[in-house]
Scaffold this motif. Sequence first.
Motif, PDB file in Angstrom:
ATOM      1  N   ALA A  39       0.814  -1.222   0.000  1.00  0.00           N
ATOM      2  CA  ALA A  39       0.000   0.000   0.000  1.00  0.00           C
ATOM      3  C   ALA A  39       0.843   1.266   0.000  1.00  0.00           C
ATOM      4  O   ALA A  39       0.360   2.326  -0.420  1.00  0.00           O
ATOM      5  CB  ALA A  39      -0.948  -0.002   1.204  1.00  0.00           C
ATOM      6  N   ASP A  42       1.012   3.384  -3.166  1.00  0.00           N
ATOM      7  CA  ASP A  42      -0.008   4.379  -3.488  1.00  0.00           C
ATOM      8  C   ASP A  42       0.383   5.766  -3.002  1.00  0.00           C
ATOM      9  O   ASP A  42      -0.088   6.777  -3.539  1.00  0.00           O
ATOM     10  CB  ASP A  42      -1.352   3.980  -2.864  1.00  0.00           C
ATOM     11  N   VAL A  43       1.230   5.830  -1.973  1.00  0.00           N
ATOM     12  CA  VAL A  43       1.731   7.106  -1.472  1.00  0.00           C
ATOM     13  C   VAL A  43       2.918   7.574  -2.307  1.00  0.00           C
ATOM     14  O   VAL A  43       3.039   8.757  -2.632  1.00  0.00           O
ATOM     15  CB  VAL A  43       2.132   6.976   0.015  1.00  0.00           C
ATOM     16  N   PRO A 165      -1.131   3.923   4.066  1.00  0.00           N
ATOM     17  CA  PRO A 165      -1.273   5.215   3.393  1.00  0.00           C
ATOM     18  C   PRO A 165      -1.347   6.396   4.353  1.00  0.00           C
ATOM     19  O   PRO A 165      -0.769   7.464   4.080  1.00  0.00           O
ATOM     20  CB  PRO A 165      -2.583   5.061   2.606  1.00  0.00           C
ATOM     21  N   GLY A 169       1.561   8.908   4.287  1.00  0.00           N
ATOM     22  CA  GLY A 169       1.233  10.276   3.903  1.00  0.00           C
ATOM     23  C   GLY A 169       1.762  11.288   4.897  1.00  0.00           C
ATOM     24  O   GLY A 169       2.254  12.358   4.517  1.00  0.00           O
ATOM     25  N   ALA A 286      -4.034  11.117   1.158  1.00  0.00           N
ATOM     26  CA  ALA A 286      -3.494   9.824   1.577  1.00  0.00           C
ATOM     27  C   ALA A 286      -4.347   9.179   2.665  1.00  0.00           C
ATOM     28  O   ALA A 286      -4.466   7.947   2.721  1.00  0.00           O
ATOM     29  CB  ALA A 286      -2.057   9.997   2.070  1.00  0.00           C
ATOM     30  N   VAL A 289      -7.085   7.236   1.068  1.00  0.00           N
ATOM     31  CA  VAL A 289      -6.636   5.959   0.523  1.00  0.00           C
ATOM     32  C   VAL A 289      -6.748   4.882   1.597  1.00  0.00           C
ATOM     33  O   VAL A 289      -7.085   3.729   1.317  1.00  0.00           O
ATOM     34  CB  VAL A 289      -5.191   6.058  -0.002  1.00  0.00           C
ATOM     35  N   SER A 290      -6.524   5.262   2.851  1.00  0.00           N
ATOM     36  CA  SER A 290      -6.701   4.321   3.958  1.00  0.00           C
ATOM     37  C   SER A 290      -8.153   3.864   4.064  1.00  0.00           C
ATOM     38  O   SER A 290      -8.426   2.710   4.414  1.00  0.00           O
ATOM     39  CB  SER A 290      -6.253   4.964   5.280  1.00  0.00           C
TER      40      SER A 290
END
Length: 429
Positions: A39, A42-43, A165, A169, A286, A289-290
């Motif tokens: 994951a 994604d950050v 994330p 983030g 971010a 996204v979590s």
Amino acid sequence: MASIPQPGLAVTEHDGSRSNTPALVIVTLLFFMWGVLTALNDVLIPHLKALYTLSYVQAMLVQFCFFGAYAVVSIPAGALIRRIGYQNGAVAGLVVAAAGCAMFYPAAVSGYGLFLLAFFVLAAGITVLQVAANPYVTVLGDPRTAASRLNLTQAFNSLGTTLAPAVGGMLILSGAVLSADQIAALPAVEQAAYRSQEAALVQGPYLALAAALLLLGILFKMARLPRIAQGAQASGGMLAVLRHRHLLLGAIGIFLYVGAEVSIGSFLINFLGERSVAGLSHADAAYYVSYYWGGAMIGRFVGAAAMRHLSPGRTLAGNAACTVLLLAAAMFGQGSVAMWAVIAVGLFNSIMFPTIFSMALHRLGSATGQASGILCVAIVGGALVPFGQGLVADHAGLHLSFAVPAACYLFILYYGIRYANLHREGTPA
């Protein structure tokens, strides 16, 4: 992202007086860690995209290198595990993954190319780790509840993808990010200093992850785990196994599902940063996204119990239909409607991977182990589908690019409908 167990295995050495719980706890920690590592991509994707002024397609090289390792390393990893054993194989995977994390330190001062190599090495370690550790989920308990255990351990994998994330983030995206035009306006010396400063933000977190992986490797080496032997494989090659149509379509389903799930997560921060959606900074986005990965976590905890009683095919089809509708709302909606629609896809992703997996391997007998290896290679969808969305995003805009994962879910909807009664009718043609 979910992970694949290797059926057709058996415990060859175990103290019957001991509970399986300690072993499952150790394996679950591994699921959690590779959820964190996956994951964090994604950050890093929006961070590196802004830092090196990349196009969407160029930024998706991160996922290409990361998930491409599954296709490249899975088969050699299987050979390595057969040679050194499952427990030692898991330790080897942890050490390689730690080396990949450590490579982020020199990458911060060397450029995008070394970052991509670090992603590949990290993912190579995770691939070895998965091939080695996943079998314990299936053998540590009643075979009839293996799917339930898989959902439960994957829920902790999702816990890692949920926390990563938000924490990433905070550590990596907290600084002010300059636009491409603002970077271009800086003198050459200041551009170099800015890129060096921003790239260095990844050094501390990934060194900490490298240390955690090495510590986990030591603990795993010291743990008293049952010895696992590889079951007999089916005769014939891969083409013979793929004659089972539900396996062939299931492998395509795994390819498209992993690709869609990864692709949405990869574009989510940039999507939430669009003014027509939420206009969030990368650091603020971010956290959302979590929520995307957190929905998958909640769904997997629920699915661990619910899938004991529900029809796998019908449940898969229903969830896929919901994801298509949500992505349509994200594509053609604006503001909070588009924002929450794409985030909600995570909830309906939850049971897809283990459900497709179990349906694809239904009643394959001695071919199960070989078929499982095919499904492991199909994870390469996470490398290729984001490229497709990147191409659409570069040429048609970020909103319309979500048509790519929507098309993936349409196939999964078809697969669920076609084999809705699979477990009642026996082995399909």
